[in-house]
Design an enzyme around this catalytic site. Structure first.
Site, PDB file in Angstrom:
ATOM      1  CB  CYS A  71      41.196  42.199  42.020  1.00 35.27           C
ATOM      2  SG  CYS A  71      39.043  41.526  41.064  1.00 35.27           S
ATOM      3  CG  HIS A  72      39.393  44.574  37.840  1.00 39.06           C
ATOM      4  ND1 HIS A  72      38.750  43.818  38.030  1.00 39.06           N
ATOM      5  CD2 HIS A  72      38.574  44.651  36.962  1.00 39.06           C
ATOM      6  CE1 HIS A  72      38.034  42.523  37.851  1.00 39.06           C
ATOM      7  NE2 HIS A  72      38.435  43.246  36.620  1.00 39.06           N
TER       8      HIS A  72
END
Length: 171
Positions: free
Chosen positions: A104-105
């Site tokens: 994800c991030h």
């Protein structure tokens, strides 16, 4: 062979992007060590479904203590990359070519560490431009494995593929 995995995490991590890989890693016999600014503190996921008691403070560890690095997503990696100690820690894993798993991030820490130039990666849609600007080769797919040591994925929907490829890299 069991590996000791450093997990850099702070508040507002994406709950399932921490809990599901950690469960898979532990079931495969790997040791998990959570790292934040101070040991003994508790951090909470952004959905408030998971809390994590931190094992070690960043000043108490070095990359040589571990065989791999895991960076869960959510807002956690963005907050951690504001602290040069976490950036340096991450950069040293990349330079030593140890396995790094980021979802994800999570790749935001790798962007700030400036270790993605020429690497094949993916990540959450909102950081795609950041990944490209960091010189990475962006692929919008559920999991990307680069060089046999870097595993990246986009969202919680990608967790089955992320966990499978992460465990393969850890073999």
């Amino acid at each position: 062979m069991s590996k000791k995995i450093a997990v850099v995490v702070t508040d507002l991590f994406e709950d399932s992007e921490y809990t599901e890989p950690v469960k898979a890693f532990k079931e495969a016999g790997h040791e998990i060590v959570t790292i934040e600014k101070e040991s003994g503190t508790t951090v909470t996921g952004k959905n408030k479904e998971a809390t994590v008691t931190i094992d070690k403070g960043i000043d108490d560890v070095k990359p040589d203590d571990f065989e791999a690095l895991f960076i869960p997503g959510g807002f956690s990696p963005d907050m951690l990359r504001a602290d040069d100690r976490f950036v340096t820690f991450t950069k040293q894993f990349a330079e030593s070519k140890k396995p790094i798993m980021a979802i994800c991030h999570g790749p935001q820490l790798l962007i700030t560490a400036k270790v993605l130039k020429g690497r094949d990666v993916t990540g959450y849609k909102s950081i795609h431009v950041d990944l490209e600007n960091a010189g990475a080769n962006l692929h919008d797919k559920e999991v990307v494995v680069c060089g046999g040591n870097l595993v990246t994925s986009r969202t919680p929907d990608d967790l089955p593929a992320f966990n499978r490829e992460s465990l393969n890299v850890l073999k």
